[in-house]
Design a protein around this motif. Structure first.
Motif, PDB file in Angstrom:
ATOM      1  N   TRP A 191     -16.170  23.160  -0.518  1.00 56.99           N
ATOM      2  CA  TRP A 191     -16.075  22.201   0.570  1.00 56.99           C
ATOM      3  C   TRP A 191     -14.721  22.297   1.254  1.00 56.99           C
ATOM      4  O   TRP A 191     -13.679  22.450   0.619  1.00 56.99           O
ATOM      5  N   GLY A 192     -14.739  22.203   2.593  1.00 53.47           N
ATOM      6  CA  GLY A 192     -13.507  22.178   3.354  1.00 53.47           C
ATOM      7  C   GLY A 192     -13.781  21.780   4.785  1.00 53.47           C
ATOM      8  O   GLY A 192     -14.897  21.946   5.298  1.00 53.47           O
ATOM      9  N   GLU A 193     -12.762  21.279   5.476  1.00 53.10           N
ATOM     10  CA  GLU A 193     -12.943  20.771   6.826  1.00 53.10           C
ATOM     11  C   GLU A 193     -13.058  21.875   7.865  1.00 53.10           C
ATOM     12  O   GLU A 193     -13.716  21.688   8.895  1.00 53.10           O
ATOM     13  N   ALA A 194     -12.427  23.029   7.645  1.00 43.52           N
ATOM     14  CA  ALA A 194     -12.473  24.110   8.621  1.00 43.52           C
ATOM     15  C   ALA A 194     -13.874  24.708   8.692  1.00 43.52           C
ATOM     16  O   ALA A 194     -14.616  24.732   7.703  1.00 43.52           O
ATOM     17  N   SER A 195     -14.248  25.221   9.855  1.00 41.97           N
ATOM     18  CA  SER A 195     -15.583  25.794  10.029  1.00 41.97           C
ATOM     19  C   SER A 195     -15.819  26.978   9.100  1.00 41.97           C
ATOM     20  O   SER A 195     -16.960  27.251   8.712  1.00 41.97           O
ATOM     21  N   GLU A 196     -14.762  27.712   8.728  1.00 43.09           N
ATOM     22  CA  GLU A 196     -14.905  28.865   7.855  1.00 43.09           C
ATOM     23  C   GLU A 196     -15.192  28.448   6.419  1.00 43.09           C
ATOM     24  O   GLU A 196     -15.597  29.273   5.599  1.00 43.09           O
ATOM     25  N   MET A 197     -14.941  27.177   6.086  1.00 51.79           N
ATOM     26  CA  MET A 197     -15.325  26.640   4.788  1.00 51.79           C
ATOM     27  C   MET A 197     -16.712  26.026   4.943  1.00 51.79           C
ATOM     28  O   MET A 197     -17.452  26.379   5.850  1.00 51.79           O
ATOM     29  N   GLU A 198     -17.127  25.147   4.043  1.00 53.12           N
ATOM     30  CA  GLU A 198     -18.481  24.608   4.155  1.00 53.12           C
ATOM     31  C   GLU A 198     -18.513  23.100   3.954  1.00 53.12           C
ATOM     32  O   GLU A 198     -17.617  22.518   3.339  1.00 53.12           O
ATOM     33  N   MET A 199     -19.566  22.506   4.468  1.00 52.11           N
ATOM     34  CA  MET A 199     -19.901  21.108   4.226  1.00 52.11           C
ATOM     35  C   MET A 199     -21.391  21.003   3.950  1.00 52.11           C
ATOM     36  O   MET A 199     -22.164  21.881   4.340  1.00 52.11           O
ATOM     37  N   MET A 200     -21.776  19.923   3.271  1.00 49.59           N
ATOM     38  CA  MET A 200     -23.188  19.614   3.064  1.00 49.59           C
ATOM     39  C   MET A 200     -23.334  18.111   3.239  1.00 49.59           C
ATOM     40  O   MET A 200     -22.985  17.331   2.370  1.00 49.59           O
ATOM     41  N   ASP A 201     -23.806  17.716   4.430  1.00 49.16           N
ATOM     42  CA  ASP A 201     -23.882  16.298   4.770  1.00 49.16           C
ATOM     43  C   ASP A 201     -25.255  15.956   5.331  1.00 49.16           C
ATOM     44  O   ASP A 201     -25.938  16.803   5.925  1.00 49.16           O
ATOM     45  N   GLY A 202     -25.606  14.690   5.190  1.00 49.02           N
ATOM     46  CA  GLY A 202     -26.731  14.114   5.899  1.00 49.02           C
ATOM     47  C   GLY A 202     -26.285  12.818   6.520  1.00 49.02           C
ATOM     48  O   GLY A 202     -25.848  11.897   5.819  1.00 49.02           O
ATOM     49  N   HIS A 223      -4.229  19.578   0.819  1.00 46.82           N
ATOM     50  CA  HIS A 223      -3.898  19.363   2.220  1.00 46.82           C
ATOM     51  C   HIS A 223      -2.931  20.465   2.669  1.00 46.82           C
ATOM     52  O   HIS A 223      -1.958  20.769   1.991  1.00 46.82           O
ATOM     53  N   GLU A 224      -3.243  21.056   3.807  1.00 46.00           N
ATOM     54  CA  GLU A 224      -2.334  22.036   4.404  1.00 46.00           C
ATOM     55  C   GLU A 224      -2.349  21.818   5.906  1.00 46.00           C
ATOM     56  O   GLU A 224      -3.368  22.018   6.559  1.00 46.00           O
ATOM     57  N   GLY A 225      -1.232  21.404   6.462  1.00 45.32           N
ATOM     58  CA  GLY A 225      -1.207  21.050   7.871  1.00 45.32           C
ATOM     59  C   GLY A 225      -2.131  19.861   8.101  1.00 45.32           C
ATOM     60  O   GLY A 225      -2.022  18.829   7.445  1.00 45.32           O
ATOM     61  N   LYS A 226      -3.082  20.016   9.009  1.00 46.45           N
ATOM     62  CA  LYS A 226      -4.017  18.941   9.332  1.00 46.45           C
ATOM     63  C   LYS A 226      -5.398  19.158   8.719  1.00 46.45           C
ATOM     64  O   LYS A 226      -6.338  18.439   9.046  1.00 46.45           O
ATOM     65  N   LEU A 227      -5.519  20.149   7.831  1.00 44.49           N
ATOM     66  CA  LEU A 227      -6.803  20.450   7.202  1.00 44.49           C
ATOM     67  C   LEU A 227      -6.779  20.095   5.723  1.00 44.49           C
ATOM     68  O   LEU A 227      -5.729  20.083   5.075  1.00 44.49           O
ATOM     69  N   SER A 228      -7.969  19.824   5.186  1.00 37.05           N
ATOM     70  CA  SER A 228      -8.119  19.518   3.761  1.00 37.05           C
ATOM     71  C   SER A 228      -9.312  20.292   3.214  1.00 37.05           C
ATOM     72  O   SER A 228     -10.248  20.619   3.943  1.00 37.05           O
ATOM     73  N   TRP A 229      -9.247  20.572   1.907  1.00 37.89           N
ATOM     74  CA  TRP A 229     -10.386  21.183   1.219  1.00 37.89           C
ATOM     75  C   TRP A 229     -10.293  20.864  -0.263  1.00 37.89           C
ATOM     76  O   TRP A 229      -9.258  20.409  -0.758  1.00 37.89           O
ATOM     77  N   ILE A 230     -11.385  21.075  -0.969  1.00 42.89           N
ATOM     78  CA  ILE A 230     -11.409  20.793  -2.396  1.00 42.89           C
ATOM     79  C   ILE A 230     -10.772  21.950  -3.160  1.00 42.89           C
ATOM     80  O   ILE A 230     -10.847  23.110  -2.737  1.00 42.89           O
ATOM     81  N   ARG A 231     -10.111  21.625  -4.254  1.00 45.80           N
ATOM     82  CA  ARG A 231      -9.515  22.670  -5.083  1.00 45.80           C
ATOM     83  C   ARG A 231     -10.606  23.605  -5.609  1.00 45.80           C
ATOM     84  O   ARG A 231     -11.683  23.159  -6.001  1.00 45.80           O
ATOM     85  N   TYR A 232     -10.320  24.887  -5.604  1.00 44.10           N
ATOM     86  CA  TYR A 232     -11.318  25.852  -6.067  1.00 44.10           C
ATOM     87  C   TYR A 232     -11.608  25.689  -7.552  1.00 44.10           C
ATOM     88  O   TYR A 232     -12.676  26.048  -8.032  1.00 44.10           O
ATOM     89  N   GLU A 233     -10.649  25.105  -8.310  1.00 37.38           N
ATOM     90  CA  GLU A 233     -10.872  24.901  -9.748  1.00 37.38           C
ATOM     91  C   GLU A 233     -11.511  23.553 -10.050  1.00 37.38           C
ATOM     92  O   GLU A 233     -11.687  23.188 -11.228  1.00 37.38           O
ATOM     93  N   ALA A 234     -11.910  22.799  -9.015  1.00 30.98           N
ATOM     94  CA  ALA A 234     -12.568  21.506  -9.237  1.00 30.98           C
ATOM     95  C   ALA A 234     -13.922  21.720  -9.916  1.00 30.98           C
ATOM     96  O   ALA A 234     -14.516  22.801  -9.833  1.00 30.98           O
ATOM     97  N   PRO A 235     -14.440  20.693 -10.608  1.00 27.93           N
ATOM     98  CA  PRO A 235     -15.768  20.817 -11.218  1.00 27.93           C
ATOM     99  C   PRO A 235     -16.816  21.197 -10.179  1.00 27.93           C
ATOM    100  O   PRO A 235     -16.673  20.884  -8.989  1.00 27.93           O
TER     101      PRO A 235
END
Length: 461
Positions: free
Chosen positions: A428-439, A214-226
């Motif tokens: 994965w991350g909430e910012a548009s510059e990161m990515e999501m994969m949802d249905g 978490h940084e400010g109001k954004l979240s993303w997965i740790r780069y070292e995550a599986p």
């Protein structure tokens, strides 16, 4: 590049007789634009120019020709081989041929007396007059700095449960609101009179907390995550620990409306509704863009229309997501999947693929209990600028035991014109510059005692 008449006839054989006569704006082109384009292309709406008159349209004739021939406009992304959609605003082959012939013949106005009445667009709510309008407090945006991702919690002050049949999320300043969502936050459960004994630490929860930065109001997965690109090895393989989708118990709360490029208001199928429990709050999630480079103010609101009587069925939604993918730097074709097996008979009412700037294509595929496979939706050229919800012309019966796979591809190469930085590894991350994969999947439970056959129930017509 202009296609010769024979090539056009080969592409659109039903339209080839049109090439023999004069095509004019008044008689032939205006009806097409009014039907398919004017909803966005009118003053004070999302499109950059209005297309309601010949004077407005003529300077854009060549660009319109190119946009419709390449099917960039209207922005309908579903492959026509799969599914029938109630909100399909794409042009037919005959309509495309008409626009091409009009431009090739010199973009003539024709007889103004043959011009149909232009559609009239109101600034009123598209769902009709809301029963309730709930707004965030005025939000000020500074001219400089990065985009803002803001979260607002607003009480409903509902003293009784409400059933919503339609919801429309509207910013007052469309220049700065890139997208927005509004969620139902059910009232907190009352605390027990006497404190419970302290529970031992939950390792799964601790691990889930560690995974997300978490940084400010954004979240993303740790780069070292599986890394799990193939979420279909096991059902629901790529969710946060302890946060699996549970469609058989999925409630009517959660997301109730979104404001997205290419998406209309949320109107639930006839006879269905979503519940907002008494005492709930609404949570607004808004991405503000600094594109104007000047101070701005926005007051985003949601308008709600309530059912006049309790619904026959609850409109439901389940989200399938892969949070653990990894997209290597420069890779033009990374496949990411996620699967889920439904545990009850149901009717699908809409499908929405969701990715960010590196999204390339998405497929929703069902594998039925008898082993038969069916592509429900294919978006071969996904574009983050047009996040479309594909609403089924008729609800699609899905029997218990059906496995739904979402297969998406990402382009992190320099050849992707939307790619912010092809040199970066993306997760994965909430910012548009990161990515999501949802249905995102909207559905209703099948009525009890059905035959199990894939046909629409009368109550859902």
């Amino acid at each position: 590049m202009k296609l010769p008449a024979l090539a056009l006839a080969a592409l659109f054989p039903a339209a080839s007789p049109l090439l023999c006569g004069e095509i004019t704006y008044s008689a032939d082109v205006a009806p097409i634009l009014y039907k398919h384009c004017a909803t966005c292309h009118h003053p004070d709406d999302i499109a950059p120019m209005a297309l309601l008159t010949y004077r407005q349209t003529r300077p854009w004739a060549a660009a319109i020709r190119e946009a419709v021939l390449t099917r960039q406009m209207p922005p309908w992304k579903a492959d026509p081989r799969y599914g029938k959609w109630s909100n399909d605003w794409s042009l037919s082959g005959e309509e495309i041929a008409t626009i091409k012939a009009w431009v090739d013949q010199g973009s003539k106005e024709g007889d103004p007396q043959r011009l149909p009445a232009a559609p009239v667009f109101s600034t009123d709510w598209r769902i009709g007059k809301p029963d309730v309008i709930i707004s965030i407090p005025p939000h000020s945006l500074t001219a400089d700095g990065p985009d803002e991702y803001e979260y607002f919690t607003v009480p409903t002050n509902f003293t009784e449960d409400k059933w919503v049949v339609a919801a429309e999320l509207r910013p007052t300043n469309r220049r700065i609101v890139h997208h927005a969502h509004v969620f139902v936050n059910a009232p907190a459960k009352p605390k027990p009179a006497s404190p419970k004994k302290e529970e031992p630490a939950d390792p799964q929860s601790a691990y889930a907390d560690w995974l997300k930065v978490h940084e400010g109001k954004l979240s993303w997965i740790r780069y070292e995550a599986p890394v799990i690109d193939d979420g279909c090895i096991v059902d629901d393989n790529s969710y946060w620990p302890g946060d699996k989708p549970r469609d058989e118990n999925f409630g009517s709360g959660g997301l109730i409306s979104s404001y997205l490029p290419g998406r209309g208001p949320d109107v639930y199928p006839q006879g269905t509704a979503r519940k907002i429990p008494a005492g709930s709050n609404l949570g607004f999630q808004i991405h503000y863009s600094k594109a104007t480079k000047r101070p701005e103010i926005d007051v985003t609101s949601v308008g709600l229309i309530f059912a006049k009587e309790p619904p026959k069925q609850v409109a439901k939604r389940v989200d399938l997501s892969n949070y653990f993918f990894r997209i290597p730097a420069g890779d033009p074709n990374v496949e990411v999947t996620e699967c889920h097996t439904f545990k009850q008979d149901m009717y699908l009412t809409s499908l929405t693929p969701h990715m960010h700037l590196r999204g390339k294509d998405a497929r929703f595929e069902a594998t039925y209990p008898d082993g038969r496979k069916e592509t429900l939706l294919l978006v071969p050229h996904y574009n983050f600028n047009w996040q479309i919800t594909y609403r089924m012309e008729q609800p699609k019966f899905i029997p218990k035991g059906t496995r739904l796979a979402i297969v998406s591809h990402f382009d992190n190469s320099p050849n992707n014109p939307l790619n912010p930085d092809p040199a970066k590894v993306v997760r994965w991350g909430e910012a548009s510059e990161m990515e999501m994969m949802d249905g995102w999947i909207e559905y209703v439970d099948a009525p009890p005692g059905g035959t199990g056959q894939p046909q629409m129930h009368a109550d859902l017509r």
